[in-house]
Scaffold this motif. Structure first.
Motif, PDB file in Angstrom:
ATOM      1  N   SER A   1      31.379  13.413 -14.234  1.00  0.00           N
ATOM      2  CA  SER A   1      30.502  14.001 -13.210  1.00  0.00           C
ATOM      3  C   SER A   1      30.536  13.195 -11.916  1.00  0.00           C
ATOM      4  O   SER A   1      30.333  13.760 -10.827  1.00  0.00           O
ATOM      5  CB  SER A   1      29.067  14.089 -13.734  1.00  0.00           C
ATOM      6  N   ARG A   2      30.807  11.885 -12.020  1.00  0.00           N
ATOM      7  CA  ARG A   2      30.873  11.052 -10.815  1.00  0.00           C
ATOM      8  C   ARG A   2      32.263  11.062 -10.172  1.00  0.00           C
ATOM      9  O   ARG A   2      32.403  10.667  -9.015  1.00  0.00           O
ATOM     10  CB  ARG A   2      30.487   9.603 -11.165  1.00  0.00           C
TER      11      ARG A   2
ATOM     12  N   GLU B   1      29.334  11.513 -18.122  1.00  0.00           N
ATOM     13  CA  GLU B   1      28.756  10.831 -16.956  1.00  0.00           C
ATOM     14  C   GLU B   1      29.854  10.384 -15.992  1.00  0.00           C
ATOM     15  O   GLU B   1      29.726  10.551 -14.773  1.00  0.00           O
ATOM     16  CB  GLU B   1      27.928   9.639 -17.414  1.00  0.00           C
TER      17      GLU B   1
END
Length: 390
Positions: free
Chosen positions: A110-111, A107
Motif C-alpha cells: 500500500s505504501r 502494508e
C-alpha cells in the motif's frame, strides 16, 4: 526511467570470492519436458559466479544503468527503517529471492505507490501478498523451473542424511575426534525398500520421484492434479486420494507443495501423529506448511525419527528458533535452490523478464504468477486467492 530495488542475501563472511572451486559449470539449455532455459538478449556475468549475494547483483547493474535506469541493491530488509522500506516507496520494480525474501506485505504494498512488477529470482512467490498485488495491479513473476532440479537434488541429499544418520557420524570424526561406530550407526538404516512419499508432483516433485526410483524404494505421492497413467507406470508410483492417506503410508515424506491457505500448517500434531512412528519428513517447500512446534514435539517424543529441510519462517530465523536446537534434525539455510548453477539460470531469467517488461513485450506465461489483476500462467495452477475465486 525505472527504479529497480534488488534485495539479496549478504556476501560471504570472508568476503566476495576472488576465485571459485570450479572453472566452469555444465551448460543447460532445456529442462525436462522441453521448456527452454532463460533466453535474455545477453548476460553480463560468467555462469558459475556468485550472483545471488549483494556484490553479485544478479549481474544486472551494467544492463540497467546502460539503459538509464536506477538500481538499488541491499540485504537490509527488516523493520520500518530498513533500506527495503525506505527505497520501496518509489520503486517501480522489486526483485528478491525465496532464500532472503523481501516480504511484500499488504502494508508495504500500500505504501509502494509506484510498484508495478515484483520478481522472484527463483521459484516460490508466497513472500508476496498475492491478493494485495492483484488489488494494486502489480505483476508478479518468477523464474519457473530455474532451480527445480537443484531443490530435488538437495532433497535426495537430506533424505539420505537423515536415514543414514550422516551428520552425527560426521560429527564424531570431524568435531569430537572419535571413532564411535556404534554411536554412529545406532540410528542408521538403509533407504532401500522403504515407502517414500512425495507431497506435490509438480516439477520438483516429479524430479525427486525420478531420482529416487533407482534406490529401489516404494514410491507414493499425492497431488490434486494426478499424473497421467503413463507416468505413474513409468515411475511405479502409487497415487493417494488425500494427504492423510499418503502420510500414514510412508516411512519418508518429502514436501514439494506450494504454500497457500489450504497447505498452511497442514502438518500439525494430528497429521504427524497419523504417520508411522519413526518416520522422516524433509521439507524444501515452505516452512509454514508444517506447524513449527508440532515438529519439535514429534522429534522429542520419537514420533518422527528425523526432520530436515532448508525452509524456515521467518527467513532468516531468529537465533532462538527451536529448529536450531531440536534433536535429530539436518537443517540447512535456504540454499537448495541457490547453488551457483541455479544462480546462473535465475539471474538470466530475471534479466529476461526485465527486458520484456522494460521493452513492453509479453512475459513468458510460465513465469507469470499474477498479471492484469488476476492469477496468471503458473500462478493460476499453483496458487489460490479469494479474489481470484470470487
Amino acid at each position: 526511467m525505472a527504479k529497480i530495488l534488488l534485495v539479496l542475501y549478504p556476501d560471504p563472511a570472508d568476503g566476495y570470492p576472488p576465485e571459485y572451486a570450479r572453472d566452469e559449470i555444465p551448460a543447460i539449455t532445456a529442462y525436462p519436458g522441453g521448456q527452454t532455459t532463460p533466453t535474455p538478449e545477453a548476460i553480463d556475468f560468467t555462469p558459475g559466479q556468485l550472483l545471488g549475494s549483494v556484490s553479485g547483483e544478479l549481474g544486472l547493474r551494467r544492463f540497467l544503468e546502460d539503459r538509464g535506469h536506477t538500481l538499488v541493491v541491499t540485504s537490509d530488509k527488516e523493520g520500518p527503517d530498513s533500506v527495503l522500506d525506505r527505497e520501496l516507496r518509489d520503486a517501480d520494480v522489486v526483485i528478491s529471492q525465496p532464500f532472503w525474501p523481501a516480504y511484500l506485505t499488504p502494508e508495504r504494498i500500500s505504501r509502494a505507490t509506484r510498484l508495478k512488477l515484483a520478481i522472484t529470482a527463483g521459484i516460490g512467490s508466497d513472500h508476496v501478498d498475492l491478493p494485495s498485488a492483484i488489488a494494486h495491479g502489480i505483476t508478479v513473476a518468477e523464474i519457473t523451473f530455474s532451480n527445480s532440479i537443484s531443490v530435488a537434488e538437495h532433497a535426495v541429499m537430506q533424505i539420505l542424511a537423515l536415514v543414514r544418520n550422516y551428520l552425527p557420524a560426521h560429527e564424531w570424526v570431524a568435531t569430537k575426534g572419535g571413532w564411535n561406530i556404534a554411536d554412529s550407526v545406532s540410528r542408521a538404516y538403509d533407504l532401500e525398500g522403504m515407502q517414500v512419499g512425495v507431497l506435490g508432483s509438480g516439477r520438483i516433485g516429479q524430479a525427486l520421484l525420478r531420482r529416487l526410483k533407482p534406490f529401489d524404494v516404494k514410491l507414493h505421492y499425492y497431488d490434486p492434479h494426478r499424473l497421467s497413467p503413463e507416468v505413474e507406470r513409468e515411475l511405479g508410483v502409487t497415487w493417494h486420494p488425500d494427504v492423510r492417506s499418503l502420510a500414514s503410508s510412508v516411512d519418508v515424506l518429502s514436501i514439494h507443495a506450494p504454500l497457500h491457505p489450504q497447505t498452511e500448517n497442514l502438518f500439525d500434531d494430528e497429521l504427524i501423529g497419523a504417520m508411522k512412528r519413526g518416520s522422516y519428513i524433509v521439507n524444501t517447500a515452505r516452512a509454514l506448511i508444517v506447524d513449527r512446534d508440532a515438529v519439535v514435539r514429534a522429534l522429542n517424543s520419537g514420533r518422527l525419527a528425523g526432520y530436515a529441510g532448508d525452509v524456515w519462517y521467518p527467513q532468516p530465523p531468529p537465533a532462538d528458533h527451536p529448529w536450531r536446537t531440536m534433536p535429530h534434525e539436518a537443517m540447512t539455510p535456504h540454499v537448495s535452490g541457490t547453488s551457483l548453477s541455479a544462480q546462473a539460470r535465475y539471474a538470466a531469467g530475471t534479466r529476461e523478464i526485465l527486458e520484456c517488461w522494460l521493452d513492453g513485450h509479453p512475459i513468458r506465461p510460465e513465469y507469470l504468477i499474477v498479471d492484469a489483476g488476476k492469477l496468471a500462467g503458473t500462478g493460476a495452477l499453483s496458487y489460490t486467492v479469494p479474489e481470484a475465486e470470487s
